[in-house]
Write a protein that holds these residues in place. Structure first.
Motif, PDB file in Angstrom:
ATOM      1  N   PHE A   1       0.846  -1.191   0.000  1.00  4.94           N
ATOM      2  CA  PHE A   1       0.000   0.000   0.000  1.00  4.94           C
ATOM      3  C   PHE A   1       0.883   1.244   0.000  1.00  4.94           C
ATOM      4  N   VAL A   2       0.489   2.237  -0.795  1.00  2.00           N
ATOM      5  CA  VAL A   2       1.118   3.561  -0.742  1.00  2.00           C
ATOM      6  C   VAL A   2       0.077   4.538  -0.191  1.00  2.00           C
ATOM      7  N   LEU A   3       0.453   5.240   0.861  1.00  2.00           N
ATOM      8  CA  LEU A   3      -0.433   6.239   1.472  1.00  2.00           C
ATOM      9  C   LEU A   3      -0.019   7.620   0.995  1.00  2.00           C
ATOM     10  N   GLY A   4      -0.954   8.352   0.414  1.00  3.09           N
ATOM     11  CA  GLY A   4      -0.677   9.697  -0.075  1.00  3.09           C
ATOM     12  C   GLY A   4      -1.422  10.742   0.722  1.00  3.09           C
ATOM     13  N   ASP A   5      -0.674  11.609   1.391  1.00  4.39           N
ATOM     14  CA  ASP A   5      -1.307  12.706   2.137  1.00  4.39           C
ATOM     15  C   ASP A   5      -0.694  14.054   1.769  1.00  4.39           C
ATOM     16  N   ARG A   6      -0.163  14.121   0.532  1.00  5.35           N
ATOM     17  CA  ARG A   6       0.468  15.356   0.049  1.00  5.35           C
ATOM     18  C   ARG A   6       1.558  15.806   1.025  1.00  5.35           C
ATOM     19  N   PHE A   7       2.328  14.821   1.498  1.00  4.29           N
ATOM     20  CA  PHE A   7       3.436  15.093   2.422  1.00  4.29           C
ATOM     21  C   PHE A   7       2.966  15.830   3.675  1.00  4.29           C
ATOM     22  N   GLY A   8       1.799  15.400   4.164  1.00  3.60           N
ATOM     23  CA  GLY A   8       1.272  15.927   5.414  1.00  3.60           C
ATOM     24  C   GLY A   8       0.330  17.095   5.289  1.00  3.60           C
ATOM     25  N   SER A   9       0.056  17.563   4.071  1.00  4.75           N
ATOM     26  CA  SER A   9      -0.776  18.762   3.927  1.00  4.75           C
ATOM     27  C   SER A   9      -2.267  18.469   3.789  1.00  4.75           C
ATOM     28  N   SER A  10      -2.651  17.231   3.436  1.00  8.80           N
ATOM     29  CA  SER A  10      -4.072  16.962   3.186  1.00  8.80           C
ATOM     30  C   SER A  10      -4.776  16.315   4.369  1.00  8.80           C
ATOM     31  N   CYS A  11      -4.025  15.846   5.365  1.00  7.31           N
ATOM     32  CA  CYS A  11      -4.657  15.333   6.574  1.00  7.31           C
ATOM     33  C   CYS A  11      -3.675  15.392   7.739  1.00  7.31           C
ATOM     34  N   ASP A  12      -4.220  15.356   8.919  1.00  9.27           N
ATOM     35  CA  ASP A  12      -3.423  15.404  10.137  1.00  9.27           C
ATOM     36  C   ASP A  12      -2.480  14.193  10.166  1.00  9.27           C
ATOM     37  N   PRO A  13      -1.228  14.376  10.563  1.00  7.13           N
ATOM     38  CA  PRO A  13      -0.298  13.240  10.643  1.00  7.13           C
ATOM     39  C   PRO A  13      -0.817  12.102  11.520  1.00  7.13           C
ATOM     40  N   ARG A  14      -1.645  12.411  12.508  1.00 10.95           N
ATOM     41  CA  ARG A  14      -2.212  11.357  13.351  1.00 10.95           C
ATOM     42  C   ARG A  14      -3.155  10.464  12.561  1.00 10.95           C
ATOM     43  N   VAL A  15      -3.820  11.039  11.561  1.00 10.47           N
ATOM     44  CA  VAL A  15      -4.691  10.245  10.698  1.00 10.47           C
ATOM     45  C   VAL A  15      -3.846   9.282   9.863  1.00 10.47           C
TER      46      VAL A  15
ATOM     47  N   ARG B   1      -8.281  19.809   4.073  1.00 15.50           N
ATOM     48  CA  ARG B   1      -8.110  21.030   4.876  1.00 15.50           C
ATOM     49  C   ARG B   1      -8.109  20.622   6.339  1.00 15.50           C
ATOM     50  N   PRO B   2      -7.043  19.983   6.789  1.00 13.47           N
ATOM     51  CA  PRO B   2      -7.045  19.435   8.157  1.00 13.47           C
ATOM     52  C   PRO B   2      -7.296  20.477   9.239  1.00 13.47           C
ATOM     53  N   ALA B   3      -6.852  21.705   9.025  1.00 15.54           N
ATOM     54  CA  ALA B   3      -7.090  22.746  10.034  1.00 15.54           C
ATOM     55  C   ALA B   3      -8.575  23.028  10.211  1.00 15.54           C
ATOM     56  N   ASP B   4      -9.377  22.716   9.175  1.00 15.99           N
ATOM     57  CA  ASP B   4     -10.829  22.913   9.236  1.00 15.99           C
ATOM     58  C   ASP B   4     -11.585  21.624   9.530  1.00 15.99           C
ATOM     59  N   GLY B   5     -10.846  20.556   9.816  1.00 15.29           N
ATOM     60  CA  GLY B   5     -11.492  19.290  10.147  1.00 15.29           C
ATOM     61  C   GLY B   5     -11.818  18.415   8.964  1.00 15.29           C
ATOM     62  N   VAL B   6     -11.289  18.730   7.772  1.00 12.07           N
ATOM     63  CA  VAL B   6     -11.517  17.908   6.577  1.00 12.07           C
ATOM     64  C   VAL B   6     -10.192  17.248   6.205  1.00 12.07           C
ATOM     65  N   HIS B   7     -10.133  15.939   6.377  1.00 10.33           N
ATOM     66  CA  HIS B   7      -8.913  15.180   6.172  1.00 10.33           C
ATOM     67  C   HIS B   7      -9.100  14.238   4.987  1.00 10.33           C
ATOM     68  N   VAL B   8      -8.127  14.208   4.091  1.00 14.01           N
ATOM     69  CA  VAL B   8      -8.218  13.360   2.902  1.00 14.01           C
ATOM     70  C   VAL B   8      -6.905  12.601   2.744  1.00 14.01           C
ATOM     71  N   ILE B   9      -7.019  11.295   2.592  1.00 15.83           N
ATOM     72  CA  ILE B   9      -5.848  10.463   2.352  1.00 15.83           C
ATOM     73  C   ILE B   9      -6.123   9.561   1.151  1.00 15.83           C
ATOM     74  N   GLN B  10      -5.128   9.384   0.325  1.00 13.43           N
ATOM     75  CA  GLN B  10      -5.225   8.488  -0.825  1.00 13.43           C
ATOM     76  C   GLN B  10      -4.526   7.181  -0.477  1.00 13.43           C
ATOM     77  N   ILE B  11      -5.175   6.069  -0.806  1.00 10.06           N
ATOM     78  CA  ILE B  11      -4.586   4.752  -0.575  1.00 10.06           C
ATOM     79  C   ILE B  11      -4.493   4.024  -1.911  1.00 10.06           C
ATOM     80  N   GLU B  12      -3.280   3.630  -2.264  1.00  9.24           N
ATOM     81  CA  GLU B  12      -3.029   2.837  -3.468  1.00  9.24           C
ATOM     82  C   GLU B  12      -2.765   1.388  -3.051  1.00  9.24           C
ATOM     83  N   ILE B  13      -3.501   0.463  -3.643  1.00 10.95           N
ATOM     84  CA  ILE B  13      -3.345  -0.964  -3.368  1.00 10.95           C
ATOM     85  C   ILE B  13      -2.553  -1.609  -4.504  1.00 10.95           C
ATOM     86  N   ASN B  14      -1.551  -2.389  -4.168  1.00  9.27           N
ATOM     87  CA  ASN B  14      -0.805  -3.118  -5.193  1.00  9.27           C
ATOM     88  C   ASN B  14      -1.721  -4.166  -5.827  1.00  9.27           C
ATOM     89  N   ARG B  15      -1.898  -4.077  -7.135  1.00 15.52           N
ATOM     90  CA  ARG B  15      -2.838  -4.969  -7.823  1.00 15.52           C
ATOM     91  C   ARG B  15      -2.455  -6.437  -7.730  1.00 15.52           C
TER      92      ARG B  15
END
Length: 297
Positions: free
Chosen positions: A197-211, A243-257
């Protein structure tokens, strides 16, 4: 959807009267909704006669661009209280993980509106909101398109998908003070060998690191190998909605086929049922996590 119960799916009603009724599907939880939305923008496999009449590729070649059956792998999400949004149209027709302005002027026979400039790196490479190329860089079309054709696709398919996703995120954020969107994709085995799995969070900008930490822990607890942001840091969905500061967290998950798919045939591999059961556990763990620490003060 192949493995889901159709009766559990409620068709999204778009504000656009020209949108096909089945462009986007939303599976809603039967009980109280948790502040989680799973999305599958690239698993659509409804190839219209319009698309097939324009392309110079076979249907088998077109399907190799899909994140095939990702929607099936996460079909249990509503059972555990999460919403599930799936695009029914294929990404080679219109890609909801791009900005609506990301068009390559070289693939059109007429001039594009000024708002499409400058050309993004993704569009210039042939992978804009209306892609120019498919698998292995093969040209998709027999001829240049007209801008009106692209605009029609964006209005009928892309805009209903994002209206649906945005509406859910806004509503859940308003109710819970927090919302997590998990944007689900799959990747060719060759793009990240040895990684599950590859987790994409825009290097921490799209969701809280705790997420991100929690998502990664759930996957690793199941014995999977994970990496962050390389080679996939997230696309338009993470960029636009996170927008994690506003409570909207988005993470992308890539699954190896290779975990579930016969890539050459775009068919479920023999191990698909076992991996689907593993994904069910992962979805349950993510939906039952207490995310209250990530609610903005």
């Amino acid at each position: 959807m192949d493995a889901a119960n159709p009766s559990s799916l409620a068709l999204d009603v778009s504000a656009n009267p020209n949108a096909p009724a089945d462009a986007v599907r939303v599976a809603r939880p039967s009980g109280p909704a948790r502040p989680i939305v799973f999305a599958s923008p690239h698993s659509g496999r409804h190839y219209t006669s319009e698309m097939q009449s324009l392309t110079c590729l076979t249907l088998d070649q077109l399907r190799r661009s899909e994140d095939a059956y990702v929607d099936t792998l996460i079909a249990s999400a509503p059972e555990f209280g999460a919403h599930l949004v799936t695009a029914q149209f294929p990404r080679v027709f219109v890609d909801p993980n791009r900005g609506p302005w990301e068009l390559d002027p070289g693939m059109f026979s007429d001039r594009l509106p000024d708002q499409t400039a400058p050309v993004s790196r993704r569009a210039a490479s042939g992978l804009g909101v209306v892609p120019r190329i498919g698998v292995e860089g093969r040209a998709l079309y027999r001829r240049r398109l007209r801008y009106a054709e692209a605009r029609s696709r964006i209005e009928r398919f892309y805009e209903p998908y994002h209206a649906t996703l945005e509406g859910l995120l806004s509503g859940l954020r308003g109710t819970h003070g927090f919302v997590l969107a998990i944007d689900m994709h799959s990747m060719p085995d060759a793009s990240a060998r040895g990684v599950d799995f590859v987790l994409g969070d825009r290097f921490g900008s799209s969701c809280d690191p705790r997420v991100t930490d929690r998502v990664e822990a759930v996957l690793r607890d199941q014995g999977y190998v994970t990496v962050r942001n390389i080679p996939y840091a997230g696309g338009y969905t993470t960029e636009h909605y996170g927008r994690p500061a506003d409570g909207v967290h988005v993470i992308q998950i890539e699954i190896n086929r290779s975990l579930y798919l016969d890539e050459a045939r775009v068919a479920m591999a023999p191990g698909f049922p076992g991996f689907e059961a593993e994904m069910r556990k992962i979805v349950r763990e993510l939906t039952h996590t207490d995310w209250s620490a990530c609610v903005p003060a």
